[in-house]
Write a protein that holds these residues in place. Structure first.
Motif, PDB file in Angstrom:
ATOM      1  N   SER A  63       0.830  -1.211   0.000  1.00 42.95           N
ATOM      2  CA  SER A  63       0.000   0.000   0.000  1.00 42.95           C
ATOM      3  C   SER A  63       0.862   1.258   0.000  1.00 42.95           C
ATOM      4  N   ASP A  64       1.959   1.217   0.717  1.00 46.21           N
ATOM      5  CA  ASP A  64       2.849   2.379   0.726  1.00 46.21           C
ATOM      6  C   ASP A  64       3.604   2.519  -0.588  1.00 46.21           C
ATOM      7  N   LEU A  65       3.842   1.405  -1.274  1.00 45.77           N
ATOM      8  CA  LEU A  65       4.437   1.492  -2.610  1.00 45.77           C
ATOM      9  C   LEU A  65       3.485   2.222  -3.552  1.00 45.77           C
ATOM     10  N   ARG A  66       2.196   1.907  -3.475  1.00 44.48           N
ATOM     11  CA  ARG A  66       1.212   2.633  -4.287  1.00 44.48           C
ATOM     12  C   ARG A  66       1.251   4.120  -3.969  1.00 44.48           C
ATOM     13  N   ARG A  67       1.323   4.455  -2.703  1.00 44.33           N
ATOM     14  CA  ARG A  67       1.355   5.860  -2.307  1.00 44.33           C
ATOM     15  C   ARG A  67       2.611   6.541  -2.838  1.00 44.33           C
ATOM     16  N   SER A  68       3.717   5.802  -2.838  1.00 43.51           N
ATOM     17  CA  SER A  68       4.963   6.379  -3.381  1.00 43.51           C
ATOM     18  C   SER A  68       4.863   6.591  -4.888  1.00 43.51           C
ATOM     19  N   HIS A  69       3.934   5.885  -5.540  1.00 46.88           N
ATOM     20  CA  HIS A  69       3.714   6.053  -6.978  1.00 46.88           C
ATOM     21  C   HIS A  69       2.728   7.182  -7.275  1.00 46.88           C
ATOM     22  N   GLY A  70       2.308   7.894  -6.237  1.00 47.43           N
ATOM     23  CA  GLY A  70       1.464   9.072  -6.437  1.00 47.43           C
ATOM     24  C   GLY A  70      -0.011   8.847  -6.215  1.00 47.43           C
ATOM     25  N   TYR A  71      -0.369   7.687  -5.627  1.00 48.84           N
ATOM     26  CA  TYR A  71      -1.789   7.380  -5.416  1.00 48.84           C
ATOM     27  C   TYR A  71      -2.026   7.196  -3.922  1.00 48.84           C
ATOM     28  N   GLU A  72      -2.269   8.308  -3.253  1.00 49.11           N
ATOM     29  CA  GLU A  72      -2.433   8.328  -1.804  1.00 49.11           C
ATOM     30  C   GLU A  72      -3.635   7.494  -1.378  1.00 49.11           C
ATOM     31  N   GLN A  73      -4.747   7.641  -2.092  1.00 52.07           N
ATOM     32  CA  GLN A  73      -5.977   6.926  -1.736  1.00 52.07           C
ATOM     33  C   GLN A  73      -6.045   5.581  -2.473  1.00 52.07           C
ATOM     34  N   PRO A  74      -6.544   4.552  -1.815  1.00 48.32           N
ATOM     35  CA  PRO A  74      -6.671   3.248  -2.486  1.00 48.32           C
ATOM     36  C   PRO A  74      -7.686   3.306  -3.621  1.00 48.32           C
ATOM     37  N   HIS A  75      -7.520   2.416  -4.585  1.00 52.77           N
ATOM     38  CA  HIS A  75      -8.448   2.358  -5.721  1.00 52.77           C
ATOM     39  C   HIS A  75      -9.766   1.701  -5.334  1.00 52.77           C
ATOM     40  N   ASN A  76      -9.742   0.821  -4.348  1.00 47.29           N
ATOM     41  CA  ASN A  76     -10.956   0.142  -3.890  1.00 47.29           C
ATOM     42  C   ASN A  76     -11.697  -0.574  -5.021  1.00 47.29           C
ATOM     43  N   PHE A  77     -10.956  -1.346  -5.823  1.00 44.14           N
ATOM     44  CA  PHE A  77     -11.600  -2.199  -6.821  1.00 44.14           C
ATOM     45  C   PHE A  77     -12.387  -3.283  -6.091  1.00 44.14           C
ATOM     46  N   LYS A  78     -13.659  -3.436  -6.424  1.00 43.62           N
ATOM     47  CA  LYS A  78     -14.528  -4.343  -5.674  1.00 43.62           C
ATOM     48  C   LYS A  78     -14.774  -5.683  -6.375  1.00 43.62           C
ATOM     49  N   THR A  79     -14.528  -5.743  -7.684  1.00 40.63           N
ATOM     50  CA  THR A  79     -14.833  -6.966  -8.436  1.00 40.63           C
ATOM     51  C   THR A  79     -13.557  -7.499  -9.068  1.00 40.63           C
ATOM     52  N   TRP A  80     -13.264  -8.791  -8.845  1.00 44.06           N
ATOM     53  CA  TRP A  80     -11.997  -9.384  -9.275  1.00 44.06           C
ATOM     54  C   TRP A  80     -12.238 -10.727  -9.946  1.00 44.06           C
ATOM     55  N   CYS A  81     -11.533 -10.960 -11.054  1.00 50.14           N
ATOM     56  CA  CYS A  81     -11.598 -12.236 -11.771  1.00 50.14           C
ATOM     57  C   CYS A  81     -10.405 -13.105 -11.386  1.00 50.14           C
ATOM     58  N   LEU A  82     -10.688 -14.357 -11.053  1.00 48.83           N
ATOM     59  CA  LEU A  82      -9.639 -15.300 -10.674  1.00 48.83           C
ATOM     60  C   LEU A  82      -9.105 -15.986 -11.931  1.00 48.83           C
ATOM     61  N   GLY A  83      -8.296 -15.238 -12.687  1.00 47.11           N
ATOM     62  CA  GLY A  83      -7.724 -15.762 -13.917  1.00 47.11           C
ATOM     63  C   GLY A  83      -8.671 -15.659 -15.089  1.00 47.11           C
ATOM     64  N   ASN A  84      -8.293 -16.308 -16.194  1.00 46.51           N
ATOM     65  CA  ASN A  84      -9.050 -16.226 -17.439  1.00 46.51           C
ATOM     66  C   ASN A  84      -8.937 -17.534 -18.215  1.00 46.51           C
ATOM     67  N   GLU A  85     -10.076 -18.096 -18.584  1.00 47.20           N
ATOM     68  CA  GLU A  85     -10.153 -19.246 -19.501  1.00 47.20           C
ATOM     69  C   GLU A  85      -9.100 -20.314 -19.200  1.00 47.20           C
ATOM     70  N   MET A  86      -9.020 -20.700 -17.945  1.00 48.57           N
ATOM     71  CA  MET A  86      -7.958 -21.621 -17.548  1.00 48.57           C
ATOM     72  C   MET A  86      -8.179 -23.049 -18.050  1.00 48.57           C
ATOM     73  N   ASP A  87      -9.355 -23.329 -18.637  1.00 48.20           N
ATOM     74  CA  ASP A  87      -9.606 -24.642 -19.228  1.00 48.20           C
ATOM     75  C   ASP A  87      -9.036 -24.759 -20.634  1.00 48.20           C
ATOM     76  N   GLY A  88      -8.561 -23.647 -21.226  1.00 47.80           N
ATOM     77  CA  GLY A  88      -8.144 -23.638 -22.622  1.00 47.80           C
ATOM     78  C   GLY A  88      -6.684 -24.025 -22.815  1.00 47.80           C
ATOM     79  N   PRO A  89      -6.379 -24.998 -23.682  1.00 48.09           N
ATOM     80  CA  PRO A  89      -4.983 -25.346 -23.958  1.00 48.09           C
ATOM     81  C   PRO A  89      -4.171 -24.190 -24.515  1.00 48.09           C
ATOM     82  N   TRP A  90      -4.829 -23.194 -25.109  1.00 46.09           N
ATOM     83  CA  TRP A  90      -4.132 -22.012 -25.620  1.00 46.09           C
ATOM     84  C   TRP A  90      -3.689 -21.070 -24.495  1.00 46.09           C
ATOM     85  N   GLN A  91      -4.202 -21.293 -23.288  1.00 49.18           N
ATOM     86  CA  GLN A  91      -3.961 -20.368 -22.195  1.00 49.18           C
ATOM     87  C   GLN A  91      -2.584 -20.618 -21.576  1.00 49.18           C
TER      88      GLN A  91
END
Length: 503
Positions: free
Chosen positions: A153-181
């Motif tokens: 969190s402090d690394l983010r602040r050092s990058h100029g983003y004092e306040q958290p982004h508070n992303f609420k929705t997250w995907c656990l990877g993508n198309e992990m059943d695909g041999p192309w993945q």
């Protein structure tokens, strides 16, 4: 000649479910010109101080996009998120193996968060479960969402983003059943990884919602055993299961192409049945909700994409130019999701700019709306409220793959707070106008506000930079409401939006 007729009954009591605004989400992947040359083009005459194209921002704001999935897609399964934070001049260029290009990492997590605020959307963040796992995922949540006082969190602040982004929705990877993945896994391998990742992500931030990977498409040999196995591992720790599907018209059979949303209907019902089987097996009281986080028409660019030179930066990949008939199927696919709004709570039209997208740009030049822009925009802007189940009587036809395809495809959204009803309707008929009669007696005091129609004499017509107004909606529909009875003419091969409001 006698015109074909269809009828519909609409009742407030026939509620399917509340439409989650995130049903009208979209997707930006580090692929082709979606980011570089799409949302971002440093030095463009219409770029802002960060390099984001203001003309593109304005078009996205027209769509009222509520959430955008990022940064992939296949891209995320080989992505080190740390490459995209910190001083831009110090960021590493990488070989991007999913799409065979070079990734400059000029745009990363923080810049995308800035862009999302400019367009007024939320971020659906994806984590890499291909080459990485729980450790990197929990670190990313800490970097994005923890206020301060820790390394990430402090690394983010050092990058100029004092306040958290508070992303609420997250995907656990993508198309992990695909041999192309990158990092392709079996259902058990992915299920275990997703479970352990979900646990630590929610330990960092208990407020987030998580999406587990369903099958890449229902034609996969492992469908629907994949879903059952993954949910066996993750059911108590995730909130959504993903679905992906794309349709094409490679054999140039319009009647069959426009019927493909029936396949989408069946896909959704099959996934719900699988989710409910695991619910029963676990004696759970929780309904698993669905995230249709990749869907669209995709086939026009397949041949040209085979000729792209590898290891270039932001080449024009997956740049389908859409026709009227493509827009009609997109409308039918939106209707499919509205018909199960009780369970399909999020969806992402894939993608948003340049890559199989409603918005196209010219590097250094202008931008325009593709045909598919319009049904998507109509639904996103006017399809908020409760989805109602209409009782429909319609002529039907048979096609190469489908039987009893209704000429009329329709969904209804009732916004009680605004005293508005919106009817979305597609006439699939290649030859004839469909005369629609609607029983709206519970809405007898309403009036027709608008009957907008998307049509063209050529169902292969498209929009271009030179001719951006070739296929656009017009307000010339004849819908009329009297004593709770609505009549409307739906032209052949047309998308219709009929808006009603309390007088």
């Amino acid at each position: 000649m006698m015109r074909k007729k269809a009828s519909m009954i609409i009742d407030k009591e026939f509620a399917i479910g509340e439409v989650d605004p995130r049903l009208y989400g979209s997707f930006i992947e580090h692929l082709g010109r979606a980011v570089y040359g799409g949302i971002y083009e440093l030095g463009h005459p219409d770029a802002d101080e960060q390099g984001f194209r203001k003309d593109v921002v304005a078009l996205i704001q027209e769509l009222a996009v509520p959430i955008v999935r990022y940064p992939g897609g296949n891209f995320v399964s080989g992505y080190n998120w740390e490459d995209g934070v910190g001083p831009v001049t110090e960021r590493k260029k990488r070989l991007e193996l999913a799409w065979g290009t070079i990734e400059t990492n000029e745009i990363g997590t923080n810049e995308f968060a800035d862009w999302a605020k400019k367009v007024g959307t939320e971020v659906m963040m994806a984590v890499n479960l291909g080459t990485r796992g729980p450790d990197e995922a929990r670190n990313l949540v800490e970097y994005c969402n923890h206020p301060k006082g820790t390394y990430w969190s402090d690394l983010r602040r050092s990058h100029g983003y004092e306040q958290p982004h508070n992303f609420k929705t997250w995907c656990l990877g993508n198309e992990m059943d695909g041999p192309w993945q990158i990092g392709h896994k079996t259902a058990d391998e992915y299920g275990r990884t997703a479970l352990e990742t979900a646990k630590v992500m929610k330990w960092v931030d208990p407020t987030i919602e998580l999406v587990a990977c369903g099958s890449s498409n229902r034609a996969m040999a492992t469908f629907a055993q994949w879903e059952a196995t993954v949910l066996d591992h993750t059911y108590d720790h995730v909130d959504y299961l993903s679905l992906h599907t794309y349709y094409g018209n490679g054999d140039n059979d319009t009647a069959n192409f426009l019927a493909k949303s029936l396949d989408m209907d069946d896909f959704i019902h099959s996934i719900i049945a699988t989710c409910d089987y695991i619910k029963a097996k676990k004696r759970s009281k929780k309904n698993m909700m669905l995230s249709f986080d990749e869907w669209n028409v995709w086939f026009h660019s397949n041949e040209s994409d085979k000729k792209i030179e590898r290891w270039t930066i932001a080449p024009p990949q997956l740049e389908d130019i859409y026709t009227l008939e493509d827009a009609l199927l997109v409308g039918c696919m939106i209707i499919s999701m509205l018909k199960r709004a009780d369970r399909v709570k999020m969806a992402c039209l894939a993608q948003l700019v340049n890559v199989i997208a409603p918005i196209m740009t010219v590097n250094g030049g202008g931008s325009w709306r593709q045909t598919i822009f319009f049904p998507y925009m109509h639904a996103s802007v006017y399809g908020r409220g409760v989805s109602l189940k209409p009782l429909i009587q319609s002529p039907k036809y048979d096609s190469k793959e489908f039987t009893d395809v209704p000429m009329l495809e329709s969904a209804i959204v009732y916004n009680e707070a605004q005293n508005q009803v919106t009817i979305f309707a597609v006439n699939r008929d290649l030859e004839d106008t469909l005369e629609l009669a609607v029983d709206l007696r519970q809405f007898a005091n309403y009036r027709v506000v608008e009957h907008s129609i998307l049509e063209n004499t050529d169902h292969k017509a498209s929009n271009t930079m030179a001719n951006p107004q070739n296929v656009v909606p017009h307000a010339g529909g004849d819908a009329a409401l009297q004593d709770g009875r609505l009549s409307a003419s739906l032209p052949k091969l047309s998308w219709n939006m009929i808006r009603l409001a309390l007088s």
